[in-house]
Structures are given as C-alpha cells and as structure tokens.
Motif scaffolding. Structure first.
Motif, PDB file in Angstrom:
ATOM      1  N   GLU A   1       0.667  -1.502   0.305  1.00 36.52           N
ATOM      2  CA  GLU A   1      -0.091  -0.489   0.332  1.00 36.52           C
ATOM      3  C   GLU A   1       1.273   1.229  -0.199  1.00 36.52           C
ATOM      4  O   GLU A   1       0.621   2.358  -0.689  1.00 36.52           O
TER       5      GLU A   1
ATOM      6  N   LYS B   1       1.326   2.406  -3.240  1.00 33.92           N
ATOM      7  CA  LYS B   1       0.342   2.455  -4.070  1.00 33.92           C
ATOM      8  C   LYS B   1       0.176   4.091  -3.991  1.00 33.92           C
ATOM      9  O   LYS B   1      -0.166   5.019  -4.289  1.00 33.92           O
TER      10      LYS B   1
ATOM     11  N   LEU C   1      -7.514   2.480  -1.832  1.00 34.13           N
ATOM     12  CA  LEU C   1      -7.009   2.267   0.058  1.00 34.13           C
ATOM     13  C   LEU C   1      -7.872   2.898   0.907  1.00 34.13           C
ATOM     14  O   LEU C   1      -7.878   2.333   1.798  1.00 34.13           O
TER      15      LEU C   1
ATOM     16  N   TYR D   1      -3.857   9.286   3.673  1.00 35.08           N
ATOM     17  CA  TYR D   1      -4.649   8.306   2.020  1.00 35.08           C
ATOM     18  C   TYR D   1      -5.626   9.871   1.909  1.00 35.08           C
ATOM     19  O   TYR D   1      -5.777   9.981   1.481  1.00 35.08           O
TER      20      TYR D   1
END
Length: 182
Positions: free
Chosen positions: A37, A40, A77, A87
């Motif tokens: 993650e 990402k 996410l 995020y």
C-alpha cells in the motif's frame, strides 16, 4: 523529490522526465509487490505531481488522467484503511487539484462538484484532528476556491458563505498570525 524541486523552479521538461521515471520505478515495484500500500500511495502522489507539471505545460487532458488515476487508487486504499489520514489527505489534495484544473479550463460546475468531494473527504479529518493546521488550511483553501467561482458567477451570497466558512476554521489569534487584521 528532484522532480518536485524541478517543477517548483520551472524546469518543467526535466521535472516531467524525473517524475515519469519515478512513476516507472513505482509501477515496477508495485508489480513485484502488488499488495504494498505504501507503493500505491506513493504512486498516487507521483501522479499528482505529474499532473501539476502537465497542467503547467498546457496538457490538461494528461493532468486530468493522472489525477483521476490517483483518486481511484487512493479511494481503494481508503476503503481498506479509512483510518489512515495520509491517504485521506492525499485524496483530498488530488480532488482539490482536479477541481482547480476544471476551474482553470472553464468547467466551473465540474470544479464545484470536485471541490465538494474534496471537502467531504477533508472535513472529517479537520473534525477529528483539529489541531493539525494543515488540514484546516487545506479545507479553507477549497472554500476560497468555491467562493471565488461563486463570486465570478455573481452569486454573492454563496460566495460570502464560502469565504465565511474558510474564516471560521481559525480563531482570531490564528487569523492575526496569518496577517489578517482583527
């Protein structure tokens, strides 16, 4: 970081090359570790930076594509990890940037809608972590953008409501520290 530095100093072609290379590397790392993650999230951040360079270089379509890809990736996410503020903050920045792109290309209603999405994402962060000033500054900046559009549209009451919403995010001492008279 070099790509962002070059962009900030108006070395756009070089910035674009560096950011594109960083994007290539991150995509390759993501292929090797598809569940990572952090990769990402970093790739979404690189996409946001590339979009900024593309916008400044007059390539609005490419900038929009990068921002939409980043928004999509970050939304996925957040579905898995709604409690990760980095995020949510990055997603709100991408949404705000897309709103700015729409505003700058004359697509004001799309800009307003995108700013609304950015506010929806950022407001819970502001409410939960009020002491983090950068969240409030980000939300205030979005309110100001909405206000400026409404002002240009001769919708003065809506414009003033947006400007007031931006100001209410700060107390008098904070406003004075930012250079505003009391």
């Amino acid at each position: 970081n070099w790509g962002m530095l070059c962009a900030a100093t108006n070395r756009l072609p070089f910035a674009e090359q560096l950011l594109a290379r960083a994007e290539e590397i991150r995509k390759r790392l993501l292929e090797l570790s598809p569940d990572d993650e952090d990769h990402k999230s970093a790739l979404a951040g690189i996409g946001r930076e590339l979009a900024g360079v593309e916008k400044r270089s007059g390539r609005a379509d490419a900038a929009q594509r990068h921002l939409e890809e980043s928004i999509s990736s970050l939304s996925s996410l957040i579905e898995k990890h709604p409690d990760r503020p980095k995020y949510v903050e990055l997603l709100s920045l991408c949404s705000r940037d897309l709103g700015d792109l729409f505003k700058d290309t004359g697509r004001t209603e799309e800009a307003i809608a995108q700013y609304g999405r950015a506010m929806e994402r950022l407001k819970p962060l502001v409410d939960a972590r009020y002491r983090i000033v950068s969240y409030r500054i980000g939300l205030a900046a979005i309110h100001v953008q909405v206000g400026s559009i409404r002002y240009e549209q001769q919708k003065r009451d809506e414009a003033m409501a947006s400007f007031d919403a931006a100001l209410t995010l700060f107390d008098e001492n904070e406003l004075n520290a930012m250079g505003r008279d009391g």
